[in-house]
Design a protein around this motif. Sequence first.
Motif, short mmCIF file in Angstrom:
data_model
loop_
_atom_site.label_atom_id
_atom_site.label_comp_id
_atom_site.label_asym_id
_atom_site.label_seq_id
_atom_site.Cartn_x
_atom_site.Cartn_y
_atom_site.Cartn_z
N GLY A 137 -45.81 -89.40 -98.19
CA GLY A 137 -45.61 -90.39 -97.14
C GLY A 137 -44.41 -91.30 -97.35
O GLY A 137 -43.76 -91.71 -96.39
N SER A 138 -44.07 -91.59 -98.60
CA SER A 138 -42.92 -92.48 -98.86
C SER A 138 -41.60 -91.84 -98.49
O SER A 138 -40.58 -92.51 -98.41
N MET A 139 -41.61 -90.53 -98.22
CA MET A 139 -40.39 -89.82 -97.82
C MET A 139 -40.21 -89.80 -96.30
O MET A 139 -39.26 -89.20 -95.80
N SER A 140 -41.06 -90.48 -95.57
CA SER A 140 -40.98 -90.49 -94.10
C SER A 140 -39.62 -90.96 -93.61
O SER A 140 -38.99 -91.81 -94.22
N GLY A 141 -39.21 -90.41 -92.48
CA GLY A 141 -37.97 -90.85 -91.83
C GLY A 141 -36.72 -90.29 -92.46
O GLY A 141 -36.63 -89.09 -92.74
N GLU A 142 -35.75 -91.15 -92.69
CA GLU A 142 -34.44 -90.73 -93.19
C GLU A 142 -34.49 -90.00 -94.54
O GLU A 142 -33.77 -89.02 -94.72
N PRO A 143 -35.33 -90.43 -95.51
CA PRO A 143 -35.36 -89.69 -96.78
C PRO A 143 -35.75 -88.22 -96.61
O PRO A 143 -35.14 -87.34 -97.21
N PHE A 169 -43.00 -77.43 -101.60
CA PHE A 169 -43.15 -78.78 -101.08
C PHE A 169 -44.42 -79.34 -101.69
O PHE A 169 -45.41 -78.62 -101.86
N TYR A 170 -44.40 -80.62 -102.04
CA TYR A 170 -45.56 -81.21 -102.68
C TYR A 170 -45.79 -82.63 -102.19
O TYR A 170 -44.89 -83.34 -101.79
N ASP A 171 -47.03 -83.00 -102.19
CA ASP A 171 -47.50 -84.37 -102.04
C ASP A 171 -48.68 -84.46 -103.00
O ASP A 171 -48.47 -84.36 -104.20
N ASP A 172 -49.91 -84.53 -102.50
CA ASP A 172 -51.06 -84.46 -103.40
C ASP A 172 -51.53 -83.02 -103.60
O ASP A 172 -52.50 -82.75 -104.29
N ARG A 173 -50.82 -82.08 -103.00
CA ARG A 173 -51.05 -80.65 -103.23
C ARG A 173 -49.70 -79.94 -103.17
O ARG A 173 -48.73 -80.46 -102.64
N GLU A 202 -36.15 -66.86 -94.08
CA GLU A 202 -37.39 -67.43 -94.63
C GLU A 202 -37.13 -68.81 -95.21
O GLU A 202 -37.93 -69.73 -95.03
N TYR A 203 -36.03 -68.93 -95.94
CA TYR A 203 -35.65 -70.19 -96.57
C TYR A 203 -35.50 -71.28 -95.51
O TYR A 203 -36.10 -72.35 -95.61
N VAL A 204 -34.71 -71.00 -94.49
CA VAL A 204 -34.45 -71.97 -93.42
C VAL A 204 -35.75 -72.34 -92.70
O VAL A 204 -36.04 -73.51 -92.48
N SER A 205 -36.53 -71.35 -92.33
CA SER A 205 -37.78 -71.58 -91.60
C SER A 205 -38.75 -72.44 -92.42
O SER A 205 -39.37 -73.37 -91.89
N HIS A 206 -38.91 -72.12 -93.69
CA HIS A 206 -39.84 -72.86 -94.54
C HIS A 206 -39.44 -74.33 -94.63
O HIS A 206 -40.30 -75.21 -94.54
N ILE A 207 -38.17 -74.60 -94.76
CA ILE A 207 -37.70 -75.98 -94.86
C ILE A 207 -37.84 -76.70 -93.52
O ILE A 207 -38.34 -77.82 -93.46
N GLN A 208 -37.43 -76.06 -92.45
CA GLN A 208 -37.48 -76.71 -91.14
C GLN A 208 -38.90 -77.00 -90.67
O GLN A 208 -39.13 -77.96 -89.95
N ASN A 209 -39.85 -76.18 -91.07
CA ASN A 209 -41.22 -76.31 -90.58
C ASN A 209 -42.12 -77.21 -91.42
O ASN A 209 -43.29 -77.39 -91.09
N MET A 210 -41.61 -77.78 -92.50
CA MET A 210 -42.43 -78.62 -93.37
C MET A 210 -42.47 -80.04 -92.82
O MET A 210 -41.50 -80.53 -92.26
N ASN A 211 -43.63 -80.68 -92.96
CA ASN A 211 -43.83 -82.04 -92.48
C ASN A 211 -44.32 -82.94 -93.61
O ASN A 211 -44.83 -82.46 -94.62
N ILE A 212 -44.22 -84.22 -93.38
CA ILE A 212 -44.68 -85.23 -94.34
C ILE A 212 -46.18 -85.11 -94.53
O ILE A 212 -46.92 -84.82 -93.58
N GLY A 213 -46.64 -85.36 -95.77
CA GLY A 213 -48.06 -85.24 -96.07
C GLY A 213 -48.65 -86.49 -96.69
O GLY A 213 -48.43 -87.59 -96.20
N GLY A 214 -49.30 -86.33 -97.83
CA GLY A 214 -50.07 -87.40 -98.46
C GLY A 214 -49.33 -88.16 -99.54
O GLY A 214 -48.19 -88.56 -99.36
N MET A 215 -50.00 -88.33 -100.69
CA MET A 215 -49.46 -89.11 -101.80
C MET A 215 -48.76 -88.20 -102.80
O MET A 215 -49.00 -87.01 -102.84
N THR A 216 -47.89 -88.78 -103.63
CA THR A 216 -47.13 -88.01 -104.61
C THR A 216 -48.00 -87.65 -105.81
O THR A 216 -48.70 -88.50 -106.34
N ASN A 217 -47.92 -86.38 -106.23
CA ASN A 217 -48.61 -85.93 -107.44
C ASN A 217 -47.68 -84.99 -108.20
O ASN A 217 -47.54 -83.83 -107.86
#
Length: 121
Positions: free
Chosen positions: A25-31, A62-66, A77-92
């Motif tokens: 979540g701390s990566m939301s927006g510009e980061p 990609f990671y957050d709490d998982r 595949e590389y481009v698609s995987h990156i473009q389709n990822m969204n913000i998630g939970g907490m950092t682990n």
Amino acid sequence: MTALTKSVESSKDGKTLILFNDKSGSMSGEPFKALKEGCLSLKDELFNAKDKCSFEKVFVNFYDDRLVPKEIKKMSEYVSHIQNMNIGGMTNFTICMEEIYQQAKRSNKGDELSIVFFTDG
């Protein structure tokens, strides 16, 4: 000439690239936008015009709490995987360290593991 470009010029055998991208979540927006743009800017370094990768194996995690791991074989595949990822939970970071440990265990003696973290903390 970048380190990735040098890798293209030499054998890719035994070379693994592991990217860990923070999607907490701390990566939301510009980061997170900058993280994705940075990853996408690497695509031409990783894959040549014939879609040949400069590493034997590439994992984009990609990671957050998982952890959301993906072994990448082609630029699309590389481009698609990156473009389709969204913000998630907490950092682990623990799950990332566990993945690095498992990758190291699966590697052969003398293999090269290149590990890159994109994170805000």
